[in-house]
Scaffold this motif. Structure first.
Motif, PDB file in Angstrom:
ATOM      1  N   UNK A  53       0.810  -1.214   0.000  1.00 57.59           N
ATOM      2  CA  UNK A  53       0.000   0.000   0.000  1.00 57.59           C
ATOM      3  C   UNK A  53       0.847   1.269   0.000  1.00 57.59           C
ATOM      4  N   UNK A  54       2.023   1.202   0.644  1.00 59.00           N
ATOM      5  CA  UNK A  54       2.896   2.376   0.693  1.00 59.00           C
ATOM      6  C   UNK A  54       3.443   2.734  -0.687  1.00 59.00           C
ATOM      7  N   UNK A  55       3.381   1.806  -1.609  1.00 62.82           N
ATOM      8  CA  UNK A  55       3.865   2.057  -2.966  1.00 62.82           C
ATOM      9  C   UNK A  55       2.736   2.430  -3.915  1.00 62.82           C
ATOM     10  N   UNK A  56       1.521   2.612  -3.373  1.00 63.94           N
ATOM     11  CA  UNK A  56       0.354   2.871  -4.206  1.00 63.94           C
ATOM     12  C   UNK A  56      -0.437   4.062  -3.675  1.00 63.94           C
ATOM     13  N   UNK A  57      -1.216   4.651  -4.550  1.00 62.53           N
ATOM     14  CA  UNK A  57      -2.217   5.646  -4.185  1.00 62.53           C
ATOM     15  C   UNK A  57      -3.329   5.560  -5.220  1.00 62.53           C
ATOM     16  N   UNK A  58      -4.104   6.649  -5.377  1.00 65.17           N
ATOM     17  CA  UNK A  58      -5.217   6.598  -6.323  1.00 65.17           C
ATOM     18  C   UNK A  58      -4.769   6.647  -7.775  1.00 65.17           C
ATOM     19  N   UNK A  59      -3.498   6.912  -8.013  1.00 65.70           N
ATOM     20  CA  UNK A  59      -2.960   6.926  -9.378  1.00 65.70           C
ATOM     21  C   UNK A  59      -2.560   5.511  -9.779  1.00 65.70           C
ATOM     22  N   UNK A  60      -3.082   4.987 -10.891  1.00 64.34           N
ATOM     23  CA  UNK A  60      -2.740   3.615 -11.294  1.00 64.34           C
ATOM     24  C   UNK A  60      -1.238   3.446 -11.508  1.00 64.34           C
ATOM     25  N   UNK A  61      -0.756   2.272 -11.128  1.00 64.59           N
ATOM     26  CA  UNK A  61       0.656   1.945 -11.292  1.00 64.59           C
ATOM     27  C   UNK A  61       0.769   0.532 -11.860  1.00 64.59           C
ATOM     28  N   UNK A  62       1.752   0.289 -12.679  1.00 65.79           N
ATOM     29  CA  UNK A  62       1.875  -1.013 -13.334  1.00 65.79           C
ATOM     30  C   UNK A  62       2.344  -2.082 -12.355  1.00 65.79           C
ATOM     31  N   UNK A  63       1.960  -3.315 -12.652  1.00 65.82           N
ATOM     32  CA  UNK A  63       2.376  -4.437 -11.831  1.00 65.82           C
ATOM     33  C   UNK A  63       3.900  -4.557 -11.828  1.00 65.82           C
ATOM     34  N   UNK A  87     -11.749  -8.048  -3.278  1.00 65.62           N
ATOM     35  CA  UNK A  87     -12.317  -7.679  -1.979  1.00 65.62           C
ATOM     36  C   UNK A  87     -12.247  -6.172  -1.739  1.00 65.62           C
ATOM     37  N   UNK A  88     -11.928  -5.404  -2.778  1.00 67.88           N
ATOM     38  CA  UNK A  88     -12.024  -3.952  -2.692  1.00 67.88           C
ATOM     39  C   UNK A  88     -10.853  -3.233  -2.084  1.00 67.88           C
ATOM     40  N   UNK A  89      -9.697  -3.912  -1.922  1.00 66.58           N
ATOM     41  CA  UNK A  89      -8.525  -3.252  -1.351  1.00 66.58           C
ATOM     42  C   UNK A  89      -7.793  -2.428  -2.406  1.00 66.58           C
ATOM     43  N   UNK A  90      -7.730  -2.948  -3.623  1.00 69.81           N
ATOM     44  CA  UNK A  90      -7.190  -2.209  -4.760  1.00 69.81           C
ATOM     45  C   UNK A  90      -8.207  -2.268  -5.887  1.00 69.81           C
ATOM     46  N   UNK A  91      -7.927  -1.534  -6.954  1.00 68.16           N
ATOM     47  CA  UNK A  91      -8.832  -1.495  -8.099  1.00 68.16           C
ATOM     48  C   UNK A  91      -8.020  -1.661  -9.375  1.00 68.16           C
ATOM     49  N   UNK A  92      -8.456  -2.582 -10.236  1.00 65.62           N
ATOM     50  CA  UNK A  92      -7.821  -2.751 -11.536  1.00 65.62           C
ATOM     51  C   UNK A  92      -8.359  -1.673 -12.466  1.00 65.62           C
ATOM     52  N   UNK A  93      -7.491  -0.830 -12.972  1.00 65.99           N
ATOM     53  CA  UNK A  93      -7.919   0.291 -13.808  1.00 65.99           C
ATOM     54  C   UNK A  93      -7.717   0.043 -15.297  1.00 65.99           C
ATOM     55  N   UNK A  94      -6.784  -0.838 -15.624  1.00 71.45           N
ATOM     56  CA  UNK A  94      -6.470  -1.211 -17.000  1.00 71.45           C
ATOM     57  C   UNK A  94      -5.652  -2.496 -16.913  1.00 71.45           C
ATOM     58  N   UNK A  95      -5.518  -3.221 -18.013  1.00 67.51           N
ATOM     59  CA  UNK A  95      -4.716  -4.448 -17.948  1.00 67.51           C
ATOM     60  C   UNK A  95      -3.318  -4.181 -17.393  1.00 67.51           C
ATOM     61  N   UNK A  96      -3.010  -4.830 -16.270  1.00 67.93           N
ATOM     62  CA  UNK A  96      -1.684  -4.695 -15.675  1.00 67.93           C
ATOM     63  C   UNK A  96      -1.483  -3.456 -14.838  1.00 67.93           C
ATOM     64  N   UNK A  97      -2.547  -2.705 -14.548  1.00 72.42           N
ATOM     65  CA  UNK A  97      -2.443  -1.482 -13.754  1.00 72.42           C
ATOM     66  C   UNK A  97      -3.453  -1.524 -12.605  1.00 72.42           C
ATOM     67  N   UNK A  98      -2.990  -1.082 -11.444  1.00 74.23           N
ATOM     68  CA  UNK A  98      -3.839  -1.095 -10.252  1.00 74.23           C
ATOM     69  C   UNK A  98      -3.665   0.205  -9.472  1.00 74.23           C
ATOM     70  N   UNK A  99      -4.749   0.591  -8.786  1.00 77.88           N
ATOM     71  CA  UNK A  99      -4.721   1.770  -7.914  1.00 77.88           C
ATOM     72  C   UNK A  99      -5.276   1.386  -6.550  1.00 77.88           C
ATOM     73  N   UNK A 100      -4.917   2.152  -5.548  1.00 79.87           N
ATOM     74  CA  UNK A 100      -5.368   1.898  -4.184  1.00 79.87           C
ATOM     75  C   UNK A 100      -6.774   2.464  -3.988  1.00 79.87           C
ATOM     76  N   UNK A 101      -7.632   1.738  -3.297  1.00 80.12           N
ATOM     77  CA  UNK A 101      -8.964   2.219  -2.947  1.00 80.12           C
ATOM     78  C   UNK A 101      -8.923   2.879  -1.567  1.00 80.12           C
ATOM     79  N   UNK A 102      -9.995   3.564  -1.151  1.00 76.71           N
ATOM     80  CA  UNK A 102     -10.025   4.105   0.210  1.00 76.71           C
ATOM     81  C   UNK A 102      -9.858   3.020   1.275  1.00 76.71           C
ATOM     82  N   UNK A 103     -10.365   1.828   1.012  1.00 77.85           N
ATOM     83  CA  UNK A 103     -10.166   0.717   1.949  1.00 77.85           C
ATOM     84  C   UNK A 103      -8.690   0.363   2.023  1.00 77.85           C
ATOM     85  N   UNK A 104      -8.063   0.229   0.866  1.00 75.64           N
ATOM     86  CA  UNK A 104      -6.645  -0.105   0.823  1.00 75.64           C
ATOM     87  C   UNK A 104      -5.767   0.967   1.442  1.00 75.64           C
TER      88      UNK A 104
END
Length: 202
Positions: A53-63, A87-104
């Protein structure tokens, strides 16, 4: 704790069950969902151990970037991220990219009400070993922790200062979260519960 102590005393609402089964789920499926709970705990605690989580925020980042940042194998981390997304901790925004949710975001170590250390406690060997002795405790009536570790819980924490500090900080967070959840379940307004419900609010 200042916000907690300054909060107004709210009137008691009529009792409502804390948990109700989803009416759309057949009983067997609802029970299966509960049985899978330990798997959800495990994927969250692994994310905490990695510091994901420390490496993520609401901006999508590649795997690939995330794998390099947390020293993980890319394909394996990709599968973990998809599990976390389910389970809603992160969100897949595009193939191979994820962003942190408020839960995460509650897993970030810099969140004012971070649950990162709580997740680490859930995955600690001493904590898991105590749960493994639950059946023995139910049958004998003796505390499962004492059967597993050989001494009372607080004695163990006194002798293991690092675990003790983690538990002490977690206890404060847990109390605030518990109060928030109780207020929400008893039907208090969003405004009344607001000081307790956001990981980013001090």
């Amino acid at each position: 704790m200042a916000r907690l102590l300054d909060a107004p005393v709210l009137p008691v609402q009529p009792f409502q069950p804390a948990w109700q089964p989803a009416p759309q789920l057949p009983p067997a499926l609802a029970l299966r969902q509960l049985l899978f709970g330990h798997r959800v705990t495990r994927i969250i605690t692994v994310a905490a151990q990695l510091g994901l989580a420390d490496q993520m925020d609401e901006t999508p980042r590649s795997v690939a970037d995330l794998a390099a940042a947390v020293d993980a194998e890319t394909a394996a981390l990709h599968r973990l991220l998809y599990a976390l997304a389910s389970v809603g901790v992160v969100m897949a925004t595009a193939p191979g990219y994820f962003a942190l949710t408020p839960v995460g975001a509650c897993l970030r170590t810099d969140a004012p009400r971070s649950l990162h250390s709580w997740a680490l406690m859930e995955s600690a060997d001493y904590y898991q070993e105590a749960w493994d002795h639950l059946l023995d405790g139910v049958r004998s009536g003796a505390p499962a922790f004492e059967q597993a570790i050989g001494q009372p819980f607080y004695h163990y924490l006194d002798q293991h200062p690092s675990d003790g500090r983690t538990f002490s900080s977690d206890a404060v967070v847990a109390y605030v979260q518990f109060l928030s959840d109780v207020m929400f379940m008893l039907g208090y307004s969003v405004a009344a519960a607001a000081p307790y419900r956001n990981c980013n609010v001090v």
